[in-house]
Motif scaffolding. Structure first.
Motif: not given
Length: 363
Positions: A239-246
């Protein structure tokens, strides 16, 4: 861990027909690229580099035809307009650099890319970003007094998330030629939604470039694309708008490779020294790329003509100054001639320097 069945590649002799349609393997001695060409097409100029002629040679390729092809969407009139607009900014062109010559030399080329399907099973972790609004006040000075106004600012709250993933992803693109990314920067991207099932009438007498990046070499890029697709879905699931360090620890199963052909037009022109310069056109969007070399020879020619005219006017001005004693009005005429001589001299320098400056920007 990966369970993958790679496409079977075979060495095909230059005399052997491919896809039962008389297509023969050929290569360019200069850029080392391999192609499929219609029977009897050997000897044509290489559409990739325009530096040498295609010669029959063995090649390593998949014996099955490609699964998909993007048809060309440019008509003849559109191509002529594209070429005319492409050369328009070049003021002093080499004699060979004309829209008519470029159009007459057009060759349709299809170049390959891999499409990968795979099941992914694994555990992932990442930081997911959620947008939220923060209200603050901002002071500004107006009409002799300070005033405050409310400002809404969007910020991101990052939270750690973990999860598991069991999904299948289809048609993840991977390079089939070693300079895939550079080619896309040159001619732009393609809309894959326009692809249709491959049939030989789609390519006609076109030149088909063969992969030089086999699946085993392209797999790291394909896996990166699969992981990226997984990351997007994990972001949406959280449900997020961004993602990092996946990060994901995954197993890739039932990996299937297919091939899609992308269309472009190739042509070329020769500069003053006889060097050939390739021009490429995206046959779906019309984006055109290539070096547009100006003619330094014409710069020197026209600059020399202007310099000669400047010198003649300067000599006439000097002559009139010498004759002032017997022809007093000659002073005003001499001044005008001297001014014109200086202007023509400056124009001569500009005309000589322009091709050099233009070519420097092209390089």
């Amino acid at each position: 861990m990966t369970q993958s069945i790679l496409p079977e590649l075979k060495i095909v002799a230059e005399s052997e027909s491919v896809w039962a349609q008389g297509l023969k393997t050929a290569g360019c001695p200069s850029c080392r690229q391999a192609f499929l060409i219609p029977d009897g097409g050997a000897g044509r100029l290489c559409p990739n580099c325009a530096q040498d002629h295609l010669a029959p040679q063995p090649a390593r390729l998949r014996m099955e035809p490609p699964e998909l092809v993007i048809p060309s969407q440019l008509q003849s009139a559109h191509l002529q307009s594209i070429l005319s607009e492409f050369i328009r900014p070049v003021w002093l062109k080499p004699d060979d650099f004309t829209a008519a010559n470029l159009y007459a030399r057009l060759v349709k080329v299809y170049w390959p890319m891999w499409l990968v399907d795979s099941d992914i099973t694994g555990a992932w972790q990442a930081e997911v970003g959620y947008d939220y609004q923060v209200k603050s006040s901002q002071e500004h000075y107006n009409n002799g007094e300070w005033r405050s106004r409310e400002v809404n600012e969007t910020r991101i709250r990052w939270e750690p998330r973990i999860g598991s993933l069991v999904r299948r992803y289809n048609n993840i693109s991977a390079p089939a030629i070693s300079y895939h990314e550079r080619r896309l920067k040159e001619v732009g991207s393609y809309s894959h939604e326009a692809a249709v099932s491959f049939e030989l009438p789609h390519v006609g007498d076109s030149v088909i470039q063969l992969p030089d990046h086999p699946p085993e070499s392209a797999w790291p890029m394909a896996r990166s694309g699969l992981d990226q697709a997984a990351g997007i879905e994990c972001q949406q699931a959280a449900g997020g708008q961004h993602i990092r360090n996946f990060q994901i620890e995954a197993q890739y199963d039932q990996v299937n490779w297919s091939q899609m052909l992308l269309p472009l037009y190739a042509t070329y022109y020769s500069d003053d020294e006889g060097r050939r310069h390739p021009i490429l056109i995206n046959a779906q969007t019309g984006k055109t790329n290539g070096m547009r070399i100006a003619s330094r020879k014409k710069g020197w020619l026209y600059g020399g003509i202007l310099a000669g005219a400047s010198l003649i006017l300067l000599l006439l001005a000097l002559l009139l100054f010498l004759l002032l004693a017997v022809f007093p009005p000659g002073g005003a005429i001499a001044a005008v001639l001297a001014f014109l001589a200086i202007a023509l001299g400056a124009a001569a320098v500009a005309v000589i320097l322009w091709p050099w400056q233009w070519n420097q920007r092209q390089a």
